[in-house]
Design an enzyme around this catalytic site. Structure first.
Site, mmCIF file in Angstrom:
data_model
loop_
_atom_site.group_PDB
_atom_site.id
_atom_site.type_symbol
_atom_site.label_atom_id
_atom_site.label_comp_id
_atom_site.label_asym_id
_atom_site.label_seq_id
_atom_site.Cartn_x
_atom_site.Cartn_y
_atom_site.Cartn_z
ATOM 1 N N SER A 21 0.832 -1.215 0.000
ATOM 2 C CA SER A 21 0.000 0.000 0.000
ATOM 3 C C SER A 21 0.861 1.257 0.000
ATOM 4 C CB SER A 21 -0.901 0.025 1.238
ATOM 5 O OG SER A 21 -1.825 -1.021 1.179
ATOM 6 N N ARG A 25 1.388 4.285 -3.035
ATOM 7 C CA ARG A 25 1.164 5.706 -2.732
ATOM 8 C C ARG A 25 2.421 6.535 -2.989
ATOM 9 N NH1 ARG A 25 -2.424 2.487 -0.482
ATOM 10 N NH2 ARG A 25 -4.342 3.261 0.454
ATOM 11 N N ARG A 120 -14.504 -6.731 -10.250
ATOM 12 C CA ARG A 120 -14.562 -6.056 -8.936
ATOM 13 C C ARG A 120 -15.341 -4.739 -9.021
ATOM 14 N NH1 ARG A 120 -8.786 -6.427 -6.207
ATOM 15 N NH2 ARG A 120 -9.988 -5.656 -4.445
ATOM 16 N N SER A 165 -13.316 1.340 3.401
ATOM 17 C CA SER A 165 -12.392 1.081 2.297
ATOM 18 C C SER A 165 -11.360 2.178 2.163
ATOM 19 C CB SER A 165 -13.154 0.947 0.970
ATOM 20 O OG SER A 165 -12.228 1.003 -0.098
ATOM 21 N N GLN A 167 -9.164 2.235 -0.169
ATOM 22 C CA GLN A 167 -8.996 2.570 -1.590
ATOM 23 C C GLN A 167 -9.984 3.655 -1.989
ATOM 24 O OE1 GLN A 167 -9.285 -1.176 -3.667
ATOM 25 N NE2 GLN A 167 -7.225 -1.794 -3.067
ATOM 26 N N ASP A 313 -6.868 -7.797 4.844
ATOM 27 C CA ASP A 313 -6.065 -8.655 3.955
ATOM 28 C C ASP A 313 -5.485 -9.872 4.680
ATOM 29 O OD1 ASP A 313 -6.579 -7.004 1.859
ATOM 30 O OD2 ASP A 313 -4.703 -5.893 2.003
ATOM 31 N N ARG A 386 -3.104 -13.963 -1.870
ATOM 32 C CA ARG A 386 -3.202 -14.158 -0.413
ATOM 33 C C ARG A 386 -3.763 -15.551 -0.085
ATOM 34 N NH1 ARG A 386 -0.814 -9.914 1.174
ATOM 35 N NH2 ARG A 386 -1.348 -7.869 0.336
HETATM 36 C C1 S3P Z 1 -5.706 -1.300 0.144
HETATM 37 C C2 S3P Z 1 -6.925 -1.291 0.778
HETATM 38 C C3 S3P Z 1 -7.742 -2.499 1.018
HETATM 39 C C4 S3P Z 1 -6.898 -3.767 0.874
HETATM 40 C C5 S3P Z 1 -6.044 -3.726 -0.366
HETATM 41 C C6 S3P Z 1 -5.079 -2.554 -0.314
HETATM 42 C C7 S3P Z 1 -5.000 -0.046 -0.070
HETATM 43 O O1 S3P Z 1 -8.790 -2.555 0.063
HETATM 44 O O2 S3P Z 1 -7.738 -4.887 0.854
HETATM 45 O O3 S3P Z 1 -5.309 -4.921 -0.472
HETATM 46 O O4 S3P Z 1 -3.796 -0.054 -0.407
HETATM 47 O O5 S3P Z 1 -5.637 1.015 0.088
HETATM 48 P P1 S3P Z 1 -10.213 -1.860 0.324
HETATM 49 O O6 S3P Z 1 -10.020 -0.423 0.367
HETATM 50 O O7 S3P Z 1 -11.049 -2.288 -0.847
HETATM 51 O O8 S3P Z 1 -10.706 -2.441 1.617
#
Ligand code: S3P
Length: 428
Positions: A21, A25, A120, A165, A167, A313, A386
């Protein structure tokens, strides 16, 4: 992949690759900042290459040398229209975060993904971004490919998160960089806050007031030096294996222990795990530490919706721990597991039950009744990195040979997984 259980324990010190993550970023913010950004210990994997390649396609010079990325940022307005659709592969983070940046550009773009990503849901970002004034559409306004057209202007919004979330939150915050006015996001359940922390580091005007995030747009970002801590999501596999195999004792070094990510440690400790975190420090606003783990007898517990965002995760590997714990573990409030790289509720239930586990799938989680031992089996990764890694750990905790079909998907987040694992295993 053939996995031979028994006759080893796990001893030694181990380093895991950089956090996925945080790596995404750093590439994103480094690309749109002014000046040079260096990213040390960046994760080199299929997912992060999707984000790197996306920004290269938009004219950003990114070089990778010995685990370090050198990014010559082009500034907020310096991205160029890509010549072809941007391929996000398997990476939901690439597609959802990039959308936040692309809705603010004065060129059109299209985002495509692989078979898993194409299934998705994207309405979760399309709705808030559209409220901000973005022109973004998917198939039935839900699924990729995503088509993005330039807009006359974006404006900040107030958004109460309907699902937990990071993301989605990050996509809105990145779009806010290109917006007039203020964005306020209310999070009722906390999720990883790496975007907030890194935006601040790069000079953005962003603040937390309790569970409300307040951010103003139109600030120029400045290049930075980032060190990416080890990924706790990758460390989780070794942590659980050490807990399951008698005589194990490991230290995982330099792991990111941001409290929005350490749900796995809290849950395992509640299950009776002998885990200690030490050498704590702060690196680029992110907490980092070493994690010591010793074999422990685990017991079942309840994991509820409020905890899910901090360990989303890690649920596949937590299920492996629970399958071999004493008593019942109940996981609830985790419906979003159905919309990950695979349907993780279905995948873990089906595969571990092949090994003699006692798991019942629920619409929003699982009921796991611990068994004394798991049997070797032929297992399927469901093309989900995973799931492949969690099943490999389960296979190592058996008394024989198992096979993981489709194990290659580990390259999404952890290409060296099996090498590191075999270096840690000691014959007994
Ligand atoms: C992530 C957020 C999570 C996680 C993904 C990475 C991120 O997803 O499951 O592997 O880097 O922001 P969600 O935001 O859909 O929960």
């Amino acid at each position: 992949m053939k996995i031979d259980g028994v006759k080893h324990n796990l001893v030694g010190r181990v380093k895991v690759p950089g956090d996925k993550s945080i790596s995404h970023r750093a590439i994103i913010l480094g690309s749109i900042a002014k000046g040079l950004t260096t990213v040390e210990n960046i994760l080199i994997s299929e997912d992060t290459f999707r984000t790197i390649d996306a920004f290269k396609a938009m004219g950003v010079n990114i070089q990778i040398e010995e685990g370090k990325a050198l990014i010559k940022g082009v500034g907020m307005r310096g991205l160029k229209k890509p010549n072809t659709p941007i391929y996000c592969g398997n990476s939901g983070t690439t597609m959802r975060l990039l959308s936040g940046i692309l809705v603010g550009q004065n060129f059109s773009s299209t985002l495509i993904g692989d078979a898993s990503l194409t299934k998705r849901p994207m309405d979760r970002i399309i709705h808030p971004l559209t409220n901000m004034g973005a022109h973004i559409k998917g198939i039935k306004n839900t699924y990729p490919p995503l088509d993005i057209e330039p807009t006359d202007g974006l404006k900040g919004i107030y958004y109460e998160m309907p699902i937990a979330s990071a993301q989605v939150k990050s996509s809105i915050l990145l779009a806010t960089l290109y917006s007039e006015g203020t964005t306020k996001i209310l999070e009722n359940k906390s999720t990883r806050d790496h975007t907030e922390k890194m935006l601040k580091l790069f000079g953005s005007n962003i603040n937390h007031k309790g569970n409300l995030i307040v951010m103003n747009g139109k600030y120029e970002l400045h290049g930075n030096r980032i060190f990416v801590p080890g990924d706790i999501s990758s460390a989780a596999y070794f942590i659980v294996l050490a807990l399951l195999i008698k005589g194990s004792h490991i230290v995982v070094e330099n792991v990111g222990i941001n409290p929005t990510r350490t749900g796995i440690l809290s849950v395992l400790k509640e299950m009776g795990a002998n885990i200690r975190v030490f050498n704590r420090k702060l690196v680029n606003n992110e907490p980092v530490g070493d994690i010591e783990v010793k074999y422990s007898q685990l017991k079942g517990i309840n994991i509820n919706g409020d905890q899910i965002g901090r360990l989303i995760d890690e649920i596949p590997i937590i299920v492996v721990a629970a399958a071999l714990a004493q008593g019942r573990t109940m996981i609830k409030g985790a419906e979003d597991l159905k919309y990950k790289e695979s349907n993780r509720i279905e995948a873990m239930t089906e595969e571990l039950n092949k090994m003699g586990a006692c798991i019942e799938a629920l619409p929003d989680g699982m009921v796991i009744d611990g068994v004394k031992e798991l049997k070797p089996a032929v297992l399927i990764s469901h093309n989900d990195h995973r799931i492949a890694m969690a099943l490999s750990i389960a296979a190592l905790a058996t008394n024989g040979k198992s096979y993981i079909q489709g194990y290659e998907c580990i390259n999404i987040s952890y290409p060296d997984f099996y090498t590191t694992l075999s270096n840690l295993l000691n014959d007994v």
